[in-house]
Motif scaffolding. Structure first.
Motif, PDB file in Angstrom:
ATOM      1  N   THR A  47       4.758 -12.058   0.991  1.00 49.70           N
ATOM      2  CA  THR A  47       3.338 -11.784   1.200  1.00 49.70           C
ATOM      3  C   THR A  47       3.048 -11.926   2.688  1.00 49.70           C
ATOM      4  O   THR A  47       3.754 -12.633   3.417  1.00 49.70           O
ATOM      5  CB  THR A  47       2.431 -12.747   0.411  1.00 49.70           C
ATOM      6  OG1 THR A  47       2.758 -14.095   0.736  1.00 49.70           O
ATOM      7  CG2 THR A  47       2.569 -12.512  -1.087  1.00 49.70           C
ATOM      8  N   TRP A  57      -1.706  -9.163   1.973  1.00 50.36           N
ATOM      9  CA  TRP A  57      -0.869  -8.093   1.414  1.00 50.36           C
ATOM     10  C   TRP A  57       0.094  -8.762   0.447  1.00 50.36           C
ATOM     11  O   TRP A  57       0.934  -9.562   0.828  1.00 50.36           O
ATOM     12  CB  TRP A  57      -0.100  -7.363   2.520  1.00 50.36           C
ATOM     13  CG  TRP A  57      -0.934  -6.371   3.240  1.00 50.36           C
ATOM     14  CD1 TRP A  57      -1.075  -5.044   2.945  1.00 50.36           C
ATOM     15  CD2 TRP A  57      -1.770  -6.607   4.382  1.00 50.36           C
ATOM     16  NE1 TRP A  57      -1.949  -4.450   3.832  1.00 50.36           N
ATOM     17  CE2 TRP A  57      -2.393  -5.393   4.722  1.00 50.36           C
ATOM     18  CE3 TRP A  57      -2.070  -7.747   5.144  1.00 50.36           C
ATOM     19  CZ2 TRP A  57      -3.269  -5.268   5.785  1.00 50.36           C
ATOM     20  CZ3 TRP A  57      -2.941  -7.623   6.197  1.00 50.36           C
ATOM     21  CH2 TRP A  57      -3.529  -6.403   6.501  1.00 50.36           C
ATOM     22  N   MET A  58      -0.059  -8.412  -0.818  1.00 42.32           N
ATOM     23  CA  MET A  58       0.711  -9.086  -1.862  1.00 42.32           C
ATOM     24  C   MET A  58       1.921  -8.294  -2.326  1.00 42.32           C
ATOM     25  O   MET A  58       2.745  -8.799  -3.085  1.00 42.32           O
ATOM     26  CB  MET A  58      -0.199  -9.402  -3.045  1.00 42.32           C
ATOM     27  CG  MET A  58      -1.315 -10.361  -2.641  1.00 42.32           C
ATOM     28  SD  MET A  58      -2.295 -10.929  -4.012  1.00 42.32           S
ATOM     29  CE  MET A  58      -1.116 -11.963  -4.867  1.00 42.32           C
ATOM     30  N   ASP A  60       4.334  -6.136  -4.410  1.00 43.25           N
ATOM     31  CA  ASP A  60       4.453  -6.008  -5.861  1.00 43.25           C
ATOM     32  C   ASP A  60       4.341  -7.327  -6.609  1.00 43.25           C
ATOM     33  O   ASP A  60       4.655  -7.400  -7.796  1.00 43.25           O
ATOM     34  CB  ASP A  60       5.757  -5.301  -6.217  1.00 43.25           C
ATOM     35  CG  ASP A  60       5.676  -3.806  -5.958  1.00 43.25           C
ATOM     36  OD1 ASP A  60       4.569  -3.302  -5.690  1.00 43.25           O
ATOM     37  OD2 ASP A  60       6.717  -3.133  -6.018  1.00 43.25           O
ATOM     38  N   LEU A  62       1.437  -8.365  -7.020  1.00 43.22           N
ATOM     39  CA  LEU A  62       0.164  -8.083  -7.675  1.00 43.22           C
ATOM     40  C   LEU A  62       0.101  -6.611  -8.071  1.00 43.22           C
ATOM     41  O   LEU A  62       0.235  -5.725  -7.230  1.00 43.22           O
ATOM     42  CB  LEU A  62      -1.021  -8.420  -6.762  1.00 43.22           C
ATOM     43  CG  LEU A  62      -2.407  -8.159  -7.358  1.00 43.22           C
ATOM     44  CD1 LEU A  62      -2.632  -9.012  -8.617  1.00 43.22           C
ATOM     45  CD2 LEU A  62      -3.495  -8.432  -6.329  1.00 43.22           C
ATOM     46  N   PHE A  63      -0.073  -6.383  -9.348  1.00 38.77           N
ATOM     47  CA  PHE A  63      -0.326  -5.055  -9.901  1.00 38.77           C
ATOM     48  C   PHE A  63      -1.742  -5.094 -10.460  1.00 38.77           C
ATOM     49  O   PHE A  63      -2.080  -6.006 -11.211  1.00 38.77           O
ATOM     50  CB  PHE A  63       0.647  -4.738 -11.039  1.00 38.77           C
ATOM     51  CG  PHE A  63       2.039  -4.373 -10.609  1.00 38.77           C
ATOM     52  CD1 PHE A  63       2.519  -3.092 -10.826  1.00 38.77           C
ATOM     53  CD2 PHE A  63       2.868  -5.308 -10.005  1.00 38.77           C
ATOM     54  CE1 PHE A  63       3.812  -2.749 -10.446  1.00 38.77           C
ATOM     55  CE2 PHE A  63       4.158  -4.969  -9.627  1.00 38.77           C
ATOM     56  CZ  PHE A  63       4.633  -3.695  -9.847  1.00 38.77           C
ATOM     57  N   VAL A  64      -2.570  -4.137 -10.092  1.00 41.54           N
ATOM     58  CA  VAL A  64      -3.935  -4.060 -10.606  1.00 41.54           C
ATOM     59  C   VAL A  64      -4.032  -2.792 -11.451  1.00 41.54           C
ATOM     60  O   VAL A  64      -3.763  -1.696 -10.952  1.00 41.54           O
ATOM     61  CB  VAL A  64      -4.974  -4.036  -9.465  1.00 41.54           C
ATOM     62  CG1 VAL A  64      -6.379  -3.870 -10.010  1.00 41.54           C
ATOM     63  CG2 VAL A  64      -4.867  -5.304  -8.621  1.00 41.54           C
ATOM     64  N   PRO A  68       2.778  -4.134 -14.670  1.00 34.02           N
ATOM     65  CA  PRO A  68       3.722  -4.644 -13.675  1.00 34.02           C
ATOM     66  C   PRO A  68       5.158  -4.340 -14.080  1.00 34.02           C
ATOM     67  O   PRO A  68       5.509  -4.432 -15.252  1.00 34.02           O
ATOM     68  CB  PRO A  68       3.459  -6.146 -13.675  1.00 34.02           C
ATOM     69  CG  PRO A  68       2.870  -6.433 -15.009  1.00 34.02           C
ATOM     70  CD  PRO A  68       2.122  -5.201 -15.421  1.00 34.02           C
ATOM     71  N   PRO A  94      -2.864  -5.064  -3.360  1.00 39.10           N
ATOM     72  CA  PRO A  94      -1.752  -5.115  -4.320  1.00 39.10           C
ATOM     73  C   PRO A  94      -0.689  -4.071  -3.979  1.00 39.10           C
ATOM     74  O   PRO A  94      -0.936  -3.140  -3.209  1.00 39.10           O
ATOM     75  CB  PRO A  94      -2.440  -4.771  -5.640  1.00 39.10           C
ATOM     76  CG  PRO A  94      -3.574  -3.885  -5.245  1.00 39.10           C
ATOM     77  CD  PRO A  94      -4.035  -4.386  -3.900  1.00 39.10           C
ATOM     78  N   LYS A 103      -8.602 -11.991  -6.365  1.00 37.90           N
ATOM     79  CA  LYS A 103      -7.247 -11.775  -6.889  1.00 37.90           C
ATOM     80  C   LYS A 103      -6.954 -12.618  -8.122  1.00 37.90           C
ATOM     81  O   LYS A 103      -5.974 -12.389  -8.823  1.00 37.90           O
ATOM     82  CB  LYS A 103      -6.207 -12.016  -5.802  1.00 37.90           C
ATOM     83  CG  LYS A 103      -6.133 -13.435  -5.297  1.00 37.90           C
ATOM     84  CD  LYS A 103      -5.180 -13.538  -4.125  1.00 37.90           C
ATOM     85  CE  LYS A 103      -5.076 -14.908  -3.540  1.00 37.90           C
ATOM     86  NZ  LYS A 103      -6.291 -15.657  -3.321  1.00 37.90           N
ATOM     87  N   LEU A 107      -4.378 -11.586 -11.309  1.00 32.15           N
ATOM     88  CA  LEU A 107      -3.190 -12.438 -11.416  1.00 32.15           C
ATOM     89  C   LEU A 107      -3.122 -13.112 -12.784  1.00 32.15           C
ATOM     90  O   LEU A 107      -2.046 -13.220 -13.375  1.00 32.15           O
ATOM     91  CB  LEU A 107      -3.169 -13.487 -10.300  1.00 32.15           C
ATOM     92  CG  LEU A 107      -2.710 -12.978  -8.935  1.00 32.15           C
ATOM     93  CD1 LEU A 107      -3.036 -13.995  -7.850  1.00 32.15           C
ATOM     94  CD2 LEU A 107      -1.222 -12.639  -8.944  1.00 32.15           C
TER      95      LEU A 107
END
Length: 167
Positions: A47, A57-58, A60, A62-64, A68, A94, A103, A107
């Motif tokens: 990150t 900046w996360m 992968d 974080l998937f929104v 995932p 994400p 977030k 999450l």
């Protein structure tokens, strides 16, 4: 190569430093905090927090909205969710999906998906059900919550099944 003429005159700059845990970079008035994570989405998750703007900046981790995809360890991913939530950020970028200001909710949704997937797989394995049935049914209750669920979930279930069947 993919950019064709647009990339003419540019060169690839390869990394020269490893981020074992954390690395702060001062870009001259802009400080970035890079953090390496234990195996979660992959075995090389990173990150980047822009401390000035509060942008995280996360990648992968974080998937929104989109299901995932797992290339690492779902149990490891579950373990770091609270650590990711605790990072002070105004917004999170994400790896897939739109920018979010909070977030925590996505999450939690990601953690819930993996907890359901693992529980369903363990139940099917313990019951001695045929592998194809277990994979087909794993996390079916999550289907309506994620884009690309059918494609991504089957792949996740297959990877996890191989890890969980030997517990």
């Amino acid at each position: 190569t993919m950019l064709g003429e647009a990339a003419e005159g540019s060169r690839i700059v390869l990394p020269t430093r490893e981020v074992a845990t954390e690395l702060a970079l001062d870009l001259g008035g802009r400080r970035l905090l890079l953090r390496a994570w234990p195996t979660a989405h992959t075995d090389h998750d990173l990150t980047v927090l822009d401390e000035g703007s509060g942008t995280l900046w996360m990648g992968d981790l974080l998937f929104v909205d989109r299901a995932p995809s797992l290339e690492g360890d779902a149990r490891g991913w579950i373990k770091i969710v609270d650590l990711l939530k605790a990072i002070p950020a105004v917004r999170a970028v994400p790896g897939h999906g739109p920018l979010v200001e909070d977030k925590a909710a996505p999450l939690d949704k990601l953690r819930s998906y993996f907890e359901v997937l693992i529980a369903d797989l363990r139940r099917g394995i313990a019951a001695g059900r045929p592998m194809q049935e277990v994979l087909r049914d794993a996390a079916a209750s999550e289907r309506s919550h994620w884009l690309l669920f059918d494609t991504v979930n089957l792949r996740n279930a297959e990877a996890l099944y191989m890890q969980l069947e030997w517990e």
